[in-house]
Scaffold this motif. Structure first.
Motif, PDB file in Angstrom:
ATOM      1  N   ILE A 127      10.946  -3.947 -22.074  1.00  0.00           N
ATOM      2  CA  ILE A 127      10.692  -3.354 -20.767  1.00  0.00           C
ATOM      3  C   ILE A 127       9.239  -3.567 -20.404  1.00  0.00           C
ATOM      4  CG2 ILE A 127      10.657  -1.205 -19.496  1.00  0.00           C
ATOM      5  CD1 ILE A 127      12.829  -0.187 -21.199  1.00  0.00           C
ATOM      6  N   ILE A 128       9.012  -4.078 -19.187  1.00  0.00           N
ATOM      7  CA  ILE A 128       7.645  -4.249 -18.720  1.00  0.00           C
ATOM      8  C   ILE A 128       7.265  -3.069 -17.831  1.00  0.00           C
ATOM      9  CG2 ILE A 128       6.091  -5.784 -17.488  1.00  0.00           C
ATOM     10  CD1 ILE A 128       7.172  -7.183 -19.765  1.00  0.00           C
ATOM     11  N   ASN A 129       8.179  -2.656 -16.969  1.00  0.00           N
ATOM     12  CA  ASN A 129       7.851  -1.609 -16.012  1.00  0.00           C
ATOM     13  C   ASN A 129       9.114  -0.840 -15.656  1.00  0.00           C
ATOM     14  OD1 ASN A 129       6.183  -0.249 -14.216  1.00  0.00           O
ATOM     15  ND2 ASN A 129       6.808  -1.543 -12.529  1.00  0.00           N
ATOM     16  N   VAL A 130       9.005   0.482 -15.611  1.00  0.00           N
ATOM     17  CA  VAL A 130      10.139   1.292 -15.173  1.00  0.00           C
ATOM     18  C   VAL A 130       9.692   2.040 -13.932  1.00  0.00           C
ATOM     19  CG1 VAL A 130      11.632   3.215 -15.725  1.00  0.00           C
ATOM     20  CG2 VAL A 130      10.992   1.631 -17.489  1.00  0.00           C
ATOM     21  N   GLU A 131      10.452   1.941 -12.863  1.00  0.00           N
ATOM     22  CA  GLU A 131      10.048   2.656 -11.669  1.00  0.00           C
ATOM     23  C   GLU A 131      11.183   3.537 -11.195  1.00  0.00           C
ATOM     24  OE1 GLU A 131       8.609   0.206  -8.500  1.00  0.00           O
ATOM     25  OE2 GLU A 131       9.272   1.850  -7.216  1.00  0.00           O
ATOM     26  N   PRO A 132      10.990   4.845 -11.223  1.00  0.00           N
ATOM     27  CA  PRO A 132      12.065   5.712 -10.746  1.00  0.00           C
ATOM     28  C   PRO A 132      12.080   5.775  -9.218  1.00  0.00           C
ATOM     29  CG  PRO A 132      10.478   6.927 -12.092  1.00  0.00           C
ATOM     30  CD  PRO A 132       9.876   5.622 -11.778  1.00  0.00           C
ATOM     31  N   HIS A 133      13.250   5.673  -8.645  1.00  0.00           N
ATOM     32  CA  HIS A 133      13.421   5.904  -7.212  1.00  0.00           C
ATOM     33  C   HIS A 133      14.158   7.224  -7.082  1.00  0.00           C
ATOM     34  CE1 HIS A 133      12.525   1.890  -5.260  1.00  0.00           C
ATOM     35  NE2 HIS A 133      12.259   1.706  -6.531  1.00  0.00           N
ATOM     36  N   LEU A 134      13.483   8.197  -6.467  1.00  0.00           N
ATOM     37  CA  LEU A 134      14.059   9.532  -6.409  1.00  0.00           C
ATOM     38  C   LEU A 134      14.633   9.805  -5.036  1.00  0.00           C
ATOM     39  CD1 LEU A 134      11.109  11.359  -8.100  1.00  0.00           C
ATOM     40  CD2 LEU A 134      13.190  10.619  -9.163  1.00  0.00           C
ATOM     41  N   GLY A 135      15.129  10.982  -4.863  1.00  0.00           N
ATOM     42  CA  GLY A 135      15.495  11.425  -3.534  1.00  0.00           C
ATOM     43  C   GLY A 135      16.963  11.361  -3.223  1.00  0.00           C
ATOM     44  N   TYR A 136      17.796  10.956  -4.207  1.00  0.00           N
ATOM     45  CA  TYR A 136      19.225  10.877  -3.911  1.00  0.00           C
ATOM     46  C   TYR A 136      19.853  12.240  -3.774  1.00  0.00           C
ATOM     47  CZ  TYR A 136      19.251   5.894  -4.631  1.00  0.00           C
ATOM     48  OH  TYR A 136      19.034   4.555  -4.505  1.00  0.00           O
ATOM     49  N   ILE A 137      19.189  13.286  -4.288  1.00  0.00           N
ATOM     50  CA  ILE A 137      19.775  14.617  -4.164  1.00  0.00           C
ATOM     51  C   ILE A 137      18.711  15.562  -3.596  1.00  0.00           C
ATOM     52  CG2 ILE A 137      19.309  15.290  -6.566  1.00  0.00           C
ATOM     53  CD1 ILE A 137      22.152  16.562  -6.479  1.00  0.00           C
ATOM     54  N   HIS A 138      17.848  15.006  -2.720  1.00  0.00           N
ATOM     55  CA  HIS A 138      16.822  15.825  -2.105  1.00  0.00           C
ATOM     56  C   HIS A 138      17.478  16.667  -1.021  1.00  0.00           C
ATOM     57  CE1 HIS A 138      13.017  16.997  -0.431  1.00  0.00           C
ATOM     58  NE2 HIS A 138      13.348  16.531   0.743  1.00  0.00           N
ATOM     59  N   ARG A 139      17.427  17.970  -1.163  1.00  0.00           N
ATOM     60  CA  ARG A 139      18.085  18.843  -0.206  1.00  0.00           C
ATOM     61  C   ARG A 139      17.098  19.656   0.602  1.00  0.00           C
ATOM     62  NH1 ARG A 139      20.843  21.039  -5.327  1.00  0.00           N
ATOM     63  NH2 ARG A 139      18.819  20.274  -5.982  1.00  0.00           N
TER      64      ARG A 139
END
Lengths: 358, 380, 151
Positions: B48-60
């Motif tokens: 793994i070189i880079n892990v980037e979380p994309h959030l917001g799928y359950i932002h209420r």
């Protein structure tokens, strides 16, 4: 006593008396072909149900118990469902290879059934290089897996197939060396010779330490060869890739699925033949009385008990251990199992030459 | 939601084909991410070189919603945030309102709250253990963990009426009194679970395959853990002493005997060990309290409509994942002017990239399991 | 250090800080352009060592925005709260990502929900909302006729 040997002899005699010998051979070939296909289907049925019941037992639950008596018809229902599913071929997939792959794997599994001795004098083909034949044919299934991964046109399938291919090819070495240890004790590659040499005791007892080490390495290697846990990262769902059979659905997936279980049966049968005497009842040296009592139990029953015992062991592994990472898996083979099996081979040779076995 | 080309072109440090890097997506629907988490991973082969979380799928938009909820209503939105520590989150909100209004709650309520908190912590760690084992590949422990968790859920169901989002805490105490069977059932559970914890160690902790998967994986040093704002077992596995129950004791924690578990291993196995020991400590706390619940009121008398005075208040508790904080800014009305929930998972997740760099894909699952992510807690 | 000692220390070093009374912890107001210096000092000074930023948020006061930073020290166990007023038309403040790594995500969230620009942030993008969302929801004057239901 009614034994499979007498049945086959009777059928053979009856056919030869009624039709010419070529026709008799052809009819016998057809009967054997049908029996093998039938065995393939039956094994798939029984083993899938056994796996589900064994796993349920270990996970403190019941398992399938609605379809049929205590769930016995569950696999039939599952196979029916799979047959009725739509078989999708992904766009851009190599159609010929995509369709061919499951058949290659299945044919390899069926071909290995040939030299296995299910009961006394009940073998399809007692070839004089029996063990070598088995090793050779089991390598063909790797081609089927790689074909499946490549032809799917899916980078996760390809990754899974590559991992699986690397794993199988590596562990074939250790399995081969374990088998060689037993061949040293016998002096012959023929299956019937190996079984007959265990007349006065199974090799796992006669060969004591090297045979036990050899058996342990064999069990680990065949668990890895059949892609079973703890070596099942090629089909692990909670890892990234979903394995080489992601894109398969319907009947083709059913073939892969069944072929995996028949492979387990086959490698356990080989293990039973080599280490536990195949259909040979438990004999202890020269204890005539004991041996005679053991002989009353029919040889086919002995074979089935041994094979299913080993299958239970392999299923037990799956539900107990976590999964190995791919580099740890290859590490295990090349740095630990392979040197150990080479040393064990030498040890067994010394034991055989000096006559230090029972 | 995202166009694929945008992810690949706008994500920094990635471009297809450069030095043989491959970009793959994990999630949002995936068996191993605990909730809807989308990770964009840049790989070079298996590393793994880079892990980037994309959030917001359950932002209420809970924080915005709470600006129009009264001080009695907003408490229960927090049990939908980290649903595995629902009692503890509600406890924090109730404490913050009580702090603002200077309400003294009766002792009985304090004892009940702490016992329920610790039971929730146990239930959360049990689910974490089962799910983590399942991700690593051992499927059987999941069933064992749920067998014990069912016992806790049954206790909760009798007393609080619900099994997951138990809306039981109110400003001033608890909503209803305990069920008559509560003490007996909790004692039975403690006796049963004590023997099972050793079983857990036998199945998983001592297993050499498991140890090889976890040791040396996902290393984060003590300074980095503090800098990334990690709290809870994630930080305590790296040697940071940050247990809110010990540093800023609330309710009656200052008079209960229990240890803060710190492990200097800095890797996933250390975090695992911290949680296993925490389960034992929770049992110890419950044992000390269950026989001594004082009689009395379970709720202090409060006005029906609560109005916090003008000002700002910050309250913190220790959930199963780390430090949960509620920051209320009040203008004197019936609804808060601004609420900020400091969720533990948010800061723990920001350290994921740091922990996963240089490891293999198979390790990513182990690391995520050891941080114990619950995504609704992060997205709020 | 106790609150009194902190007050003395900080008022010597940074005379431009304004104290806000009436809060549980020592609260200071600072100018937006002095924030970076103050943050550096708070983190690296041997006797302060505020190495744990546990809450970073923003409050919309309709006429201006206020950034709030809650800092504590794991070695000395003292806590301080730093606030900074930003104007509403163009809210900008220096980032503290390189001092406290936790600020990376927290500042992205504040940018997403309030529109505050953090200068020199390595990767300032929306975090919780979709990339093509218009507006900043947690502002008090945010209107969204489709999604917001006013009772």
């Amino acid at each position: 006593m009614l034994s499979l040997e007498t049945i086959t002899n009777n059928v053979h005699d009856w056919l030869n008396n009624h039709v010419s010998s070529t026709w008799a051979t052809i009819i016998e070939m057809l009967i054997v072909g049908l029996l093998v296909i039938g065995l393939f289907a039956m094994l798939g049925l029984i083993l899938v149900l056994m796996e589900r019941k064994v796993s349920a037992f270990m996970q403190i639950r019941v398992g399938p118990n609605r379809v049929g008596f205590k769930g016995s018809l569950q696999t039939l229902a599952d196979t029916l469902k799979l047959v009725l599913k739509e078989g999708l071929t992904p766009k851009g997939a190599d159609k010929f290879l995509f369709n061919l792959a499951p058949y290659v794997v299945m044919c390899a599994a069926m071909l290995i059934l040939a030299p296995i001795a299910f009961a006394k004098n009940f073998q399809i083909w007692d070839i004089n290089i029996g063990v070598l034949y088995i090793s050779a044919i089991s390598s063909i299934s790797v081609i089927g897996i790689l074909m499946a991964g490549w032809a799917s046109n899916n980078k996760y399938s390809l990754l899974g197939a590559m991992r699986s291919g690397a794993q199988i090819v590596s562990y074939e070495l250790s399995a081969g060396f374990s088998v060689l240890c037993i061949v040293i004790l016998t002096g012959s590659l023929q299956i019937s010779d190996i079984i007959n040499a265990q007349q006065n005791g199974w090799f796992i007892f006669k060969g004591h330490i090297p045979a036990i080490i050899s058996f342990i390495i064999f069990i680990i290697a065949v668990t890895a060869e059949t892609n079973r846990a703890p070596f099942d990262l090629a089909e692990a769902e909670s890892e990234l890739t979903a394995g080489f059979h992601t894109e398969y659905s319907g009947m083709k997936f059913a073939l892969f699925f069944l072929a995996e279980y028949v492979n387990i049966f086959v490698v356990c049968a080989i293990g039973a033949i080599l280490f536990f005497g195949g259909w040979m009842p438990l004999h202890i040296g020269n204890w005539q009385g004991f041996n005679q009592v053991m002989d009353y139990i029919p040889s086919s029953l002995w074979f089935i008990l041994k094979v299913f015992g080993l299958i239970f062991l392999i299923m037990w592994f799956r539900w107990t251990f976590p999964r190995l990472r791919v580099d740890q898996l290859l590490n295990l083979e090349w740095k630990y199992l392979l040197p150990l099996s080479l040393v064990n081979l030498l040890l067994m040779t010394v034991v055989a030459i000096m006559g230090w076995h029972f | 939601m995202y166009r694929t080309t945008d992810i690949l072109t706008n994500t920094p440090n990635t471009s297809l084909g450069e030095a043989g890097y491959m970009v793959i997506n994990v999630g949002p629907q995936h068996p191993a991410t605990h909730g809807v988490l989308h990770l964009v991973i840049t790989l070079s082969g298996e590393t793994i070189i880079n892990v980037e979380p994309h959030l917001g799928y359950i932002h209420r938009s809970i924080e915005k919603m709470c600006e129009s909820l009264t001080y009695r209503q907003f408490i229960y939105t927090t049990s939908r945030m980290d649903y595995l520590s629902s009692h503890i989150n509600n406890h924090c909100c109730a404490l913050s309102v009580e702090k603002g209004l200077q309400i003294e709650i009766p002792d009985r309520a304090k004892y009940i709250r702490i016992i329920l908190d610790e039971l929730t912590r146990l239930a959360s760690h049990q689910l974490w253990w089962g799910a983590m084992a399942m991700d690593i590949g051992a499927i059987t422990p999941f069933f064992y963990a749920f067998r014990e968790r069912e016992m806790i859920n049954d206790i909760m169901e009798e007393t609080c009426g619900a099994r997951l989002t138990m809306n039981y805490m109110v400003p001033g105490g608890v909503m209803y009194d305990l069920h008559p069977n509560f003490q007996k059932k909790v004692k039975e559970f403690i006796a049963f679970f004590k023997s099972k914890i050793n079983e857990y160690d036998e199945i998983l902790t001592g297993n050499i395959i498991f140890q090889n998967r976890m040791k040396g994986v996902g290393i984060i040093s003590k300074e980095d853990a503090i800098s990334y704002g990690c709290t809870g077992p994630t930080a305590r596995g790296s040697g940071v002493s940050c247990d809110v129950r010990k540093l800023y004791p609330y309710e009656i924690y200052s008079s209960i005997e229990f240890d803060e578990i710190i492990n200097n291993g800095c890797d996933s196995f250390a975090r695992y060990e911290v949680r296993m020991q925490e389960m034992k400590q929770s049992l110890k706390i419950i044992e000390q309290l269950i026989d001594n619940i004082p009689e009395g009121d379970f709720q202090a008398k409060t006005k029906t409509v609560l109005k916090l005075p003008k000002g700002e208040f910050y309250t913190r508790v220790e959930t199963a994942r780390g430090e949960f904080g509620v920051y209320i800014v009040s203008e004197g009305g019936t609804t808060p002017y601004r609420i900020k929930f400091r969720s533990p998972g948010f800061s723990n997740l920001s350290a994921l990239n740091h922990m996963a760099k240089g490891n293999k894909i198979g390790d990513l699952v182990a690391i995520m399991g050891s941080i114990d992510l619950v995504i609704p807690d992060i997205d709020r | 250090m106790t609150n009194e000692e902190l007050k003395l220390f900080l008022s010597e070093k940074f005379p431009s800080l304004i104290i806000e009374e009436g809060n549980e912890w020592l609260t200071y107001y600072t100018e937006a352009n002095e924030w970076k210096l103050l943050a550096n000092e708070l983190c690296s000074n041997i006797s302060l060592q505020f190495n744990f930023l546990f809450c970073l948020t923003c409050i919309d006061w309709k006429t201006h925005l206020t950034m709030v930073y809650h800092l504590t020290s794991t070695t000395f166990k003292h806590t301080v709260v730093i606030k900074s007023k930003l104007n509403k038309e163009n809210p900008e403040i220096e980032t503290v990502c390189n001092i406290w790594r936790t600020a990376e995500f927290h500042e992205r969230e504040v940018y997403d929900l309030f529109g505050v620009k953090f200068l020199n942030h390595p990767d300032l993008r929306r975090l919780l909302l979709t990339d093509d969302w218009k507006g900043h929801p947690l502002l008090k004057d945010y209107e969204d006729p489709i999604n917001m239901i006013k009772l």
